[in-house]
Design a protein around this motif. Structure first.
Motif, PDB file in Angstrom:
ATOM      1  N   UNK A   1       0.835  -1.195   0.000  1.00  0.00           N
ATOM      2  CA  UNK A   1       0.000   0.000   0.000  1.00  0.00           C
ATOM      3  C   UNK A   1       0.873   1.248   0.000  1.00  0.00           C
ATOM      4  N   UNK A   2       0.362   2.357  -0.575  1.00  0.00           N
ATOM      5  CA  UNK A   2       1.157   3.604  -0.616  1.00  0.00           C
ATOM      6  C   UNK A   2       1.659   4.070   0.746  1.00  0.00           C
ATOM      7  N   UNK A   3       0.836   4.054   1.819  1.00  0.00           N
ATOM      8  CA  UNK A   3       1.388   4.479   3.114  1.00  0.00           C
ATOM      9  C   UNK A   3       2.548   3.597   3.579  1.00  0.00           C
ATOM     10  N   UNK A   4       2.429   2.280   3.366  1.00  0.00           N
ATOM     11  CA  UNK A   4       3.504   1.382   3.775  1.00  0.00           C
ATOM     12  C   UNK A   4       4.761   1.633   2.955  1.00  0.00           C
ATOM     13  N   UNK A   5       4.584   1.888   1.654  1.00  0.00           N
ATOM     14  CA  UNK A   5       5.746   2.174   0.815  1.00  0.00           C
ATOM     15  C   UNK A   5       6.427   3.469   1.230  1.00  0.00           C
ATOM     16  N   UNK A   6       5.618   4.485   1.539  1.00  0.00           N
ATOM     17  CA  UNK A   6       6.194   5.763   1.981  1.00  0.00           C
ATOM     18  C   UNK A   6       6.946   5.578   3.293  1.00  0.00           C
ATOM     19  N   UNK A   7       6.347   4.828   4.228  1.00  0.00           N
ATOM     20  CA  UNK A   7       7.005   4.594   5.505  1.00  0.00           C
ATOM     21  C   UNK A   7       8.307   3.833   5.322  1.00  0.00           C
ATOM     22  N   UNK A   8       8.292   2.827   4.438  1.00  0.00           N
ATOM     23  CA  UNK A   8       9.505   2.045   4.218  1.00  0.00           C
ATOM     24  C   UNK A   8      10.612   2.914   3.634  1.00  0.00           C
ATOM     25  N   UNK A   9      10.289   3.724   2.654  1.00  0.00           N
ATOM     26  CA  UNK A   9      11.304   4.588   2.050  1.00  0.00           C
ATOM     27  C   UNK A   9      11.787   5.653   3.034  1.00  0.00           C
ATOM     28  N   UNK A  10      10.876   6.138   3.894  1.00  0.00           N
ATOM     29  CA  UNK A  10      11.288   7.129   4.893  1.00  0.00           C
ATOM     30  C   UNK A  10      12.286   6.526   5.873  1.00  0.00           C
ATOM     31  N   UNK A  11      12.007   5.295   6.304  1.00  0.00           N
ATOM     32  CA  UNK A  11      12.938   4.619   7.228  1.00  0.00           C
ATOM     33  C   UNK A  11      14.288   4.399   6.566  1.00  0.00           C
ATOM     34  N   UNK A  12      14.278   3.976   5.291  1.00  0.00           N
ATOM     35  CA  UNK A  12      15.527   3.744   4.582  1.00  0.00           C
ATOM     36  C   UNK A  12      16.314   5.042   4.405  1.00  0.00           C
ATOM     37  N   UNK A  13      15.608   6.122   4.064  1.00  0.00           N
ATOM     38  CA  UNK A  13      16.290   7.404   3.867  1.00  0.00           C
ATOM     39  C   UNK A  13      16.878   7.922   5.172  1.00  0.00           C
ATOM     40  N   UNK A  14      16.129   7.812   6.267  1.00  0.00           N
ATOM     41  CA  UNK A  14      16.637   8.274   7.556  1.00  0.00           C
ATOM     42  C   UNK A  14      17.830   7.441   8.000  1.00  0.00           C
ATOM     43  N   UNK A  15      17.736   6.125   7.829  1.00  0.00           N
ATOM     44  CA  UNK A  15      18.852   5.250   8.206  1.00  0.00           C
ATOM     45  C   UNK A  15      20.083   5.550   7.366  1.00  0.00           C
ATOM     46  N   UNK A  16      19.888   5.719   6.048  1.00  0.00           N
ATOM     47  CA  UNK A  16      21.021   6.044   5.182  1.00  0.00           C
ATOM     48  C   UNK A  16      21.660   7.373   5.536  1.00  0.00           C
ATOM     49  N   UNK A  17      20.812   8.362   5.890  1.00  0.00           N
ATOM     50  CA  UNK A  17      21.348   9.671   6.271  1.00  0.00           C
ATOM     51  C   UNK A  17      22.172   9.576   7.553  1.00  0.00           C
TER      52      UNK A  17
END
Length: 278
Positions: free
Chosen positions: A7-23
């Protein structure tokens, strides 16, 4: 079977977690590069800024390369890492082939010993290895930096898992063609396991390029110091509190690893996942 849709919310959350972790992971490296561009007066300013007001990169990198023999330290790192990796592949590939494709008494016991070796931290073995190096008379030599790592339990485990994905029919066909077991290892198995070898090479080179603990114990000659030990000597003996050249030296040491990983990331992922699917 197609993969389940996210689902779009789950995809957004997953990408947000990945971006924050990468940062969070990249932030120290970006800050290190930023400090290598700054003059001493800007490094300890109260306000935060990634970009320097006055570029001091040329002076910092010049000092990093000339104040201490940093090229010599990096050459030592290349020599040690290349020798360790070559010997590890030479030892681990036949051992992994035997554990994956040959049947002999005690095979499971040997594999259990490999798994136990994966659990032992390096510090546990440092004292007996140091005593052994002293008895052999190899302390303060390249051999002292190389010989503890010739046998890699992780390398044996990784190669074994990858060799198990290769069909037994390939081995039987090679035997019918008259190849010996060692010839099968080097002419058949190793070329087919190239992704696993590249993945292991990245782990091996990064681990030993960045190793400080063991070189700090067995090496005192500046001509033999690998990069991490050389940087520590640079900070204590030359730079003092002048962190600009120190960060420049650290950037130069990290840069080859970043370039190597970016160039080999495709094979790295394939090598790490290939042994997980049979």
């Amino acid at each position: 079977m197609s993969a389940p849709r996210i689902s779009p919310p789950a995809a957004i959350m997953r990408h947000a977690v990945l971006l924050i972790t990468g940062a969070l992971i990249l932030a120290p490296f970006v800050w290190m590069v930023s400090l290598s561009f700054k003059p001493p007066g800007e490094i300890f300013r109260a306000h935060f800024s990634f970009f320097p007001q006055h570029w001091y990169a040329l002076q910092n990198y010049t000092r990093a390369l000339t104040s201490v023999p940093l090229p010599r330290y990096m050459l030592n790192g290349v020599i040690v890492c290349a020798a360790i990796l070559t010997l590890q592949v030479a030892v681990c590939a036949p051992a992994a082939y035997a554990l994956a494709k040959l049947r002999f008494r005690g095979r499971d016991l040997f594999f259990a010993m490999v798994l136990i070796g994966l659990l032992l931290p390096q510090q546990v073995l440092s004292l007996p290895l140091f005593i052994l190096g002293y008895k052999l008379g190899i302390l303060n030599t390249y051999a002292a930096l190389i010989f503890p790592y010739i046998v890699s339990p992780f390398g044996i485990f990784l190669f074994r898992q990858f060799f198990r994905t290769i069909p037994d029919d390939v081995v039987h066909a090679a035997r019918l063609d008259g190849l010996s077991e060692f010839a099968i290892v080097w002419k058949v198995m190793v070329p087919m396991a190239l992704p696993a070898i590249i993945a292991f090479s990245i782990f091996s080179v990064v681990g030993h390029w960045n190793d400080l603990f063991w070189p700090l114990i067995v090496v005192s000659d500046p001509n033999l110091m690998p990069p991490p030990l050389g940087i520590m000597s640079f900070m204590n003996a030359e730079a003092g509190n002048d962190y600009g050249p120190l960060m420049a030296a650290s950037t130069l040491v990290v840069l080859p690893l970043v370039v190597a990983f970016l160039a080999a990331q495709k094979w790295f992922v394939e090598g790490m996942t290939g042994g997980a699917v049979k």
